[in-house]
Write a protein that holds these residues in place. Structure first.
Motif, PDB file in Angstrom:
ATOM      1  N   GLU A  32     169.575   0.530 -18.899  1.00  0.00           N
ATOM      2  CA  GLU A  32     170.359  -0.692 -19.130  1.00  0.00           C
ATOM      3  C   GLU A  32     170.842  -1.292 -17.815  1.00  0.00           C
ATOM      4  O   GLU A  32     170.868  -2.519 -17.653  1.00  0.00           O
ATOM      5  N   ILE A  33     171.224  -0.437 -16.871  1.00  0.00           N
ATOM      6  CA  ILE A  33     171.668  -0.924 -15.555  1.00  0.00           C
ATOM      7  C   ILE A  33     170.550  -1.705 -14.871  1.00  0.00           C
ATOM      8  O   ILE A  33     170.772  -2.787 -14.306  1.00  0.00           O
ATOM      9  N   ALA A  34     169.344  -1.160 -14.919  1.00  0.00           N
ATOM     10  CA  ALA A  34     168.203  -1.842 -14.294  1.00  0.00           C
ATOM     11  C   ALA A  34     167.965  -3.214 -14.930  1.00  0.00           C
ATOM     12  O   ALA A  34     167.704  -4.207 -14.233  1.00  0.00           O
ATOM     13  N   GLU A  35     168.068  -3.278 -16.259  1.00  0.00           N
ATOM     14  CA  GLU A  35     167.870  -4.545 -16.971  1.00  0.00           C
ATOM     15  C   GLU A  35     168.969  -5.545 -16.618  1.00  0.00           C
ATOM     16  O   GLU A  35     168.688  -6.740 -16.394  1.00  0.00           O
ATOM     17  N   LEU A  36     170.213  -5.079 -16.562  1.00  0.00           N
ATOM     18  CA  LEU A  36     171.326  -5.963 -16.248  1.00  0.00           C
ATOM     19  C   LEU A  36     171.270  -6.456 -14.809  1.00  0.00           C
ATOM     20  O   LEU A  36     171.630  -7.610 -14.520  1.00  0.00           O
ATOM     21  N   ARG A  37     170.825  -5.599 -13.887  1.00  0.00           N
ATOM     22  CA  ARG A  37     170.676  -6.029 -12.497  1.00  0.00           C
ATOM     23  C   ARG A  37     169.637  -7.134 -12.382  1.00  0.00           C
ATOM     24  O   ARG A  37     169.807  -8.093 -11.621  1.00  0.00           O
ATOM     25  N   GLU A  38     168.570  -6.985 -13.143  1.00  0.00           N
ATOM     26  CA  GLU A  38     167.521  -8.010 -13.137  1.00  0.00           C
ATOM     27  C   GLU A  38     168.058  -9.337 -13.696  1.00  0.00           C
ATOM     28  O   GLU A  38     167.793 -10.404 -13.150  1.00  0.00           O
ATOM     29  N   ARG A  39     168.837  -9.242 -14.762  1.00  0.00           N
ATOM     30  CA  ARG A  39     169.403 -10.454 -15.362  1.00  0.00           C
ATOM     31  C   ARG A  39     170.423 -11.111 -14.438  1.00  0.00           C
ATOM     32  O   ARG A  39     170.481 -12.337 -14.326  1.00  0.00           O
ATOM     33  N   SER A  40     171.240 -10.284 -13.777  1.00  0.00           N
ATOM     34  CA  SER A  40     172.273 -10.836 -12.900  1.00  0.00           C
ATOM     35  C   SER A  40     171.694 -11.493 -11.656  1.00  0.00           C
ATOM     36  O   SER A  40     172.351 -12.327 -11.021  1.00  0.00           O
ATOM     37  N   ALA A  41     170.443 -11.126 -11.300  1.00  0.00           N
ATOM     38  CA  ALA A  41     169.788 -11.729 -10.136  1.00  0.00           C
ATOM     39  C   ALA A  41     169.162 -13.082 -10.471  1.00  0.00           C
ATOM     40  O   ALA A  41     168.723 -13.804  -9.570  1.00  0.00           O
ATOM     41  N   ASP A  42     169.124 -13.429 -11.739  1.00  0.00           N
ATOM     42  CA  ASP A  42     168.531 -14.698 -12.171  1.00  0.00           C
ATOM     43  C   ASP A  42     169.543 -15.831 -11.970  1.00  0.00           C
ATOM     44  O   ASP A  42     170.614 -15.825 -12.589  1.00  0.00           O
ATOM     45  N   PRO A  43     169.242 -16.819 -11.112  1.00  0.00           N
ATOM     46  CA  PRO A  43     170.177 -17.925 -10.864  1.00  0.00           C
ATOM     47  C   PRO A  43     170.538 -18.695 -12.135  1.00  0.00           C
ATOM     48  O   PRO A  43     171.616 -19.280 -12.233  1.00  0.00           O
ATOM     49  N   GLU A  44     169.630 -18.701 -13.115  1.00  0.00           N
ATOM     50  CA  GLU A  44     169.872 -19.444 -14.352  1.00  0.00           C
ATOM     51  C   GLU A  44     170.992 -18.818 -15.192  1.00  0.00           C
ATOM     52  O   GLU A  44     171.564 -19.482 -16.068  1.00  0.00           O
ATOM     53  N   LEU A  45     171.296 -17.551 -14.919  1.00  0.00           N
ATOM     54  CA  LEU A  45     172.310 -16.859 -15.714  1.00  0.00           C
ATOM     55  C   LEU A  45     173.646 -17.588 -15.671  1.00  0.00           C
ATOM     56  O   LEU A  45     174.344 -17.683 -16.683  1.00  0.00           O
ATOM     57  N   TRP A  46     173.976 -18.146 -14.496  1.00  0.00           N
ATOM     58  CA  TRP A  46     175.295 -18.744 -14.324  1.00  0.00           C
ATOM     59  C   TRP A  46     175.411 -20.137 -14.916  1.00  0.00           C
ATOM     60  O   TRP A  46     176.467 -20.775 -14.810  1.00  0.00           O
ATOM     61  N   ASN A  47     174.361 -20.598 -15.565  1.00  0.00           N
ATOM     62  CA  ASN A  47     174.461 -21.846 -16.322  1.00  0.00           C
ATOM     63  C   ASN A  47     175.368 -21.639 -17.548  1.00  0.00           C
ATOM     64  O   ASN A  47     175.931 -22.589 -18.084  1.00  0.00           O
ATOM     65  N   ASP A  48     175.441 -20.388 -17.984  1.00  0.00           N
ATOM     66  CA  ASP A  48     176.330 -20.020 -19.077  1.00  0.00           C
ATOM     67  C   ASP A  48     177.371 -19.060 -18.506  1.00  0.00           C
ATOM     68  O   ASP A  48     177.145 -17.851 -18.423  1.00  0.00           O
ATOM     69  N   GLN A  49     178.515 -19.613 -18.078  1.00  0.00           N
ATOM     70  CA  GLN A  49     179.535 -18.829 -17.393  1.00  0.00           C
ATOM     71  C   GLN A  49     180.027 -17.652 -18.231  1.00  0.00           C
ATOM     72  O   GLN A  49     180.195 -16.536 -17.731  1.00  0.00           O
ATOM     73  N   GLU A  50     180.238 -17.903 -19.511  1.00  0.00           N
ATOM     74  CA  GLU A  50     180.766 -16.859 -20.384  1.00  0.00           C
ATOM     75  C   GLU A  50     179.800 -15.683 -20.483  1.00  0.00           C
ATOM     76  O   GLU A  50     180.187 -14.520 -20.362  1.00  0.00           O
ATOM     77  N   ASN A  51     178.515 -15.980 -20.675  1.00  0.00           N
ATOM     78  CA  ASN A  51     177.511 -14.926 -20.773  1.00  0.00           C
ATOM     79  C   ASN A  51     177.335 -14.211 -19.439  1.00  0.00           C
ATOM     80  O   ASN A  51     177.167 -12.982 -19.395  1.00  0.00           O
TER      81      ASN A  51
END
Length: 367
Positions: A32-51
């Motif tokens: 899960e840590i590996a998956e979350l690190r990959e997601r957190s590195a995606d610049p698009e993630l911060w388009n949804d601040q809450e998520n």
């Protein structure tokens, strides 16, 4: 036999930690840590601040948990080396160091073991704690203030930040009520067993004849709400009053009507906030506290329905849960877990971890 004793102690610690590791499922945590690190590195993630905040918060929690377990495992390995070194050199100082580390490891692994039991839907959240003076007059108000100090000292001992939102002082001494937040992860899961009525028996310091007095105070613990929580509050069902903040003895601590009191008419829930400087800030904080109370009310109603379907009686959250006796003898005893100590001064100074751990285990057994 004496030479084997340290090895047996280390083996016991290692076995306990292995049980914790099995419950935590470290392999799954690493995935899960590996998956979350990959997601957190995606610049698009911060388009949804809450998520994005949810992802980063979860990642930080998992990394901290895994790091803590791995660190404990390494400390157990190092402890064996330390004992071997002490034995090889007949070094009493090194032996004393090993014994201290053994004691520290037992405590830290025990804390981690307790943490694995905090798996409820809101257990990871910060906590809102409210204390109310009940039967007992001036002694009850004084008792409520003693409890407030006990919990704030407990939080201070653990390095947990606290914010007192509102305190209503009694006329002669003590407080009528108070609400404060414990801003630490798992604060709600840790403290929720403190919910209930706390009973104090002592010689009243307010009685000229020195008679024994029994007084009561209620403690309410709810989880702090998050943006993802859906709580409908109709503004038309709210009565909002503003007033000047006050301190002990009724003295004014503010020259403007900045304090806010919100009454939710359908449920009768009343919340107040006076710690912020502006009325707008106090209103926002009071609304947050109201949302937390309504969320917990909803959770308890749903749990009561489940218990009824199971044919079980719902837990009496308002019932007496702990006795603090200061006269004619000294003891603090939990009614449900039967945890007991004679060191009343330490308990009232915030040393309540033994009671809290016992409550967590008891609550888990009930669930």
């Amino acid at each position: 036999m004496a030479d084997q004793e340290p090895a047996e102690k280390i083996k016991e610690l290692s076995s306990t930690l292995a049980s914790v590791e099995a419950v935590l499922d470290l392999d799954a945590k690493h995935t899960e840590i590996a998956e979350l690190r990959e997601r957190s590195a995606d610049p698009e993630l911060w388009n949804d601040q809450e998520n994005a905040q949810k992802v980063t918060r979860r990642l930080a929690h998992l990394e901290s948990m895994v790091s803590k377990v791995e660190n404990l495992r390494q400390r157990i390995d190092d402890l064996g080396v330390l004992y071997d070194l002490a034995a090889a050199e007949s070094d009493s100082e090194t032996l004393s160091e090993a014994e201290r580390e053994l004691k520290s490891l037992r405590s830290d692994i025990g804390d981690l073991e307790i943490r694995t039991l905090l798996s409820g839907p809101y257990d990871e959240r910060e906590a809102l704690v409210s204390i109310y003076a009940q039967a007992g007059g001036i002694d009850a108000a004084d008792w409520a203030q003693m409890l407030q100090r006990m919990y704030l000292r407990w939080a201070e001992r653990h390095g947990y930040p606290t914010v007192v939102y509102d305190t209503s002082y009694a006329e002669e001494a003590g407080i009528k009520s108070t609400t404060f937040a414990v801003k630490a992860q798992f604060a709600y899961g840790t403290l929720r067993g403190e919910h209930g009525v706390h009973r104090l028996v002592r010689i009243s310091p307010f009685d000229n004849q020195g008679r024994r007095q029994t007084s009561f105070a209620g403690v309410d613990v709810v989880p702090v709400v998050e943006q993802s929580d859906h709580i409908d509050i109709d503004e038309n069902e709210l009565r909002i009053d503003v007033y000047r903040s006050s301190g002990p003895g009724g003295q004014s601590v503010n020259t403007t009507d900045s304090a806010v009191r919100i009454t939710h008419v359908p449920t009768g829930i009343v919340v107040s906030c006076q710690n912020e400087k502006s009325q707008i800030q106090n209103r926002a904080t009071a609304m947050s506290v109201l949302q937390a109370r309504l969320l917990e009310r909803k959770r308890r109603e749903e749990q009561a329905e489940i218990d009824e379907l199971r044919g079980e009686s719902a837990s009496s959250w308002g019932s007496q849960m702990r006795n603090y006796v200061l006269h004619p003898y000294q003891t603090v005893k939990d009614v449900r877990t039967h945890m007991e100590t004679g060191n009343t001064a330490a308990v009232l100074d915030g040393e309540i971890d033994g009671f809290i751990d016992a409550e967590i285990r008891w609550l888990r057994s009930q669930e």
